[in-house]
Enzyme design. Structure first.
Site, PDB file in Angstrom:
ATOM      1  CE1 TYR A 109      -3.769   2.565   0.890  1.00 47.03           C
ATOM      2  CE2 TYR A 109      -2.015   3.503   2.088  1.00 47.03           C
ATOM      3  CZ  TYR A 109      -3.240   3.676   1.623  1.00 47.03           C
ATOM      4  OH  TYR A 109      -3.977   4.729   1.860  1.00 47.03           O
ATOM      5  CD  GLU A 198      -6.291   4.404  -0.959  1.00 46.56           C
ATOM      6  OE1 GLU A 198      -6.333   4.606   0.307  1.00 46.56           O
ATOM      7  OE2 GLU A 198      -7.334   4.289  -1.651  1.00 46.56           O
TER       8      GLU A 198
END
Length: 387
Positions: A109, A198
């Site tokens: 991530y 993101e």
């Protein structure tokens, strides 16, 4: 402003970030022509909506061959996708993204956002890719690191980049590629006025490639006027119709799920107004800031917006007149109420510039308007009025 995944990936590609090859389709008829641009034998079919949780809702599918692709696309196009972010009403799928499937070895991530508290750019890194980052932060906080970077012309230096990617344990080659990615994300934030980027997941393939497999981007609404190329990416189908109407009148409006409509000038006062409604046991139906220099026409438009929500059982207007004159607001309220034949209780609290004149306008209107002496009194009266 939010954009779709396929649009975010085009921006990433523009700034040199590694992404999979993909095509977007707006109708099933486009599939045959567009998939010829892709080289893989397997594909990933993705519903394009402004919401997370698409995979669990059936909005992301691995397709093993071209013959199955059209069948799956036909089923997904036009489908009402319900995720934890859409609410029970869901969102209709009006575009699909088809990309080459990746042979995933590891998932990570990575995100980049504006940290308003410190006026820095924050990079969040985690070894738990493909998962809800809030859940990871709650259950495994040791698997997340945050690094905050000062705004500077050349972006983060090598030491700062090393800290950002340290949790990933990359090989020297992967570190070199990820270093370029970090600089790309920083450049998008600073050059395109993005407020959030993101990448979830950021993957390493079995052939040792680094790829941004999924991407989300948000942009600063207050800066969008200087980014026409970003504004062109806006998808009105993904936005609430009342919020679109509000933007036409330069009103800050967000629809909520309560029963008391709010009209306030100033974001801080609006938050306080919503808080006190909740304190007295009810829920606000909206956030609505008419701004400091609202005209009579703008106030009337705001009033109509509130009443367009069928859940609204009563309205609380809370105005502190500084730049905003209370008599202007009062006249706008009276005009709008008469035009749409007001049928729900209305409580008005006025203070500041020309508040006496404003109260006089309300009193002479012959409308059933309850006047409040302060915010506490206003909240009590509107909650009592809708019982």
């Amino acid at each position: 402003m939010n954009i779709h995944e396929h649009q975010a990936k085009e921006i990433l590609k523009e700034f040199g970030a590694p992404v999979s090859n993909g095509v977007v389709i707006f109708s099933i008829d486009e599939i045959d022509e567009k998939i010829n641009k892709l080289k893989s034998k397997e594909f990933v079919l993705k519903a394009q909506i402004h919401a997370g949780g698409r995979g669990k809702a059936g909005g992301v599918k691995l397709i093993k061959n071209r013959s199955d692709l059209k069948k799956e696309a036909e089923q997904m196009m036009g489908k009402l996708l319900v995720t934890h972010q859409t609410g029970p009403e869901g969102k209709k799928v009006k575009r699909l993204y088809i990309e080459e499937a990746s042979d995933i070895s590891k998932e990570f991530y990575l995100s980049c956002l504006i940290d308003r508290e410190t006026s820095k750019i924050a990079f969040i890194s985690s070894t738990e890719g493909g998962m809800d980052i809030e859940k990871v932060a709650s259950e495994n906080p040791d698997k997340i690191i945050t690094n905050k970077i000062e705004f500077k012309k050349n972006g983060p230096d090598e030491k700062e980049i090393e800290k950002i990617i340290s949790i990933f344990n990359f090989s020297p080659v992967q570190k070199k590629i990820s270093s370029k990615l970090i600089k790309s994300l920083y450049a998008i934030i600073t050059e395109k006025d993005a407020s959030l980027i993101e990448i979830n997941p950021l993957i390493i393939t079995k052939s040792d490639e680094l790829i941004c497999l999924d991407a989300k981007m948000n942009f600063d609404d207050n800066a969008i006027f200087r980014r026409p190329e970003i504004l062109q990416l806006r998808d009105l189908n993904e936005e609430d119709p009342t919020e679109i109407e509000a933007s036409k009148h330069d009103l800050a409006y967000i629809k909520l799920n309560g029963s008391i409509g709010c009209m306030v000038n100033g974001a801080g006062l609006a938050m306080a107004t919503m808080d006190i409604i909740k304190l007295y046991g009810k829920e606000p139906a909206n956030f609505l800031d008419v701004g400091g220099g609202a005209t009579k026409e703008k106030v009337a438009a705001a009033f109509k917006l509130i009443l367009s929500d069928k859940n609204v059982k009563g309205i609380l207007i809370n105005i502190f007149g500084g730049i905003m004159r209370c008599d202007v607001l009062a006249q706008g309220v009276v005009d709008a109420a008469k035009e749409i034949n007001l049928s729900v209780p209305l409580v008005v609290r006025l203070a500041g510039t020309n508040f006496k004149e404003g109260k006089e306008i309300l009193e002479k209107s012959n409308l059933k308007i309850l006047s409040a002496s302060d915010l506490n009194d206003a909240a009590k009266k509107i909650v009592e009025a809708i019982k």
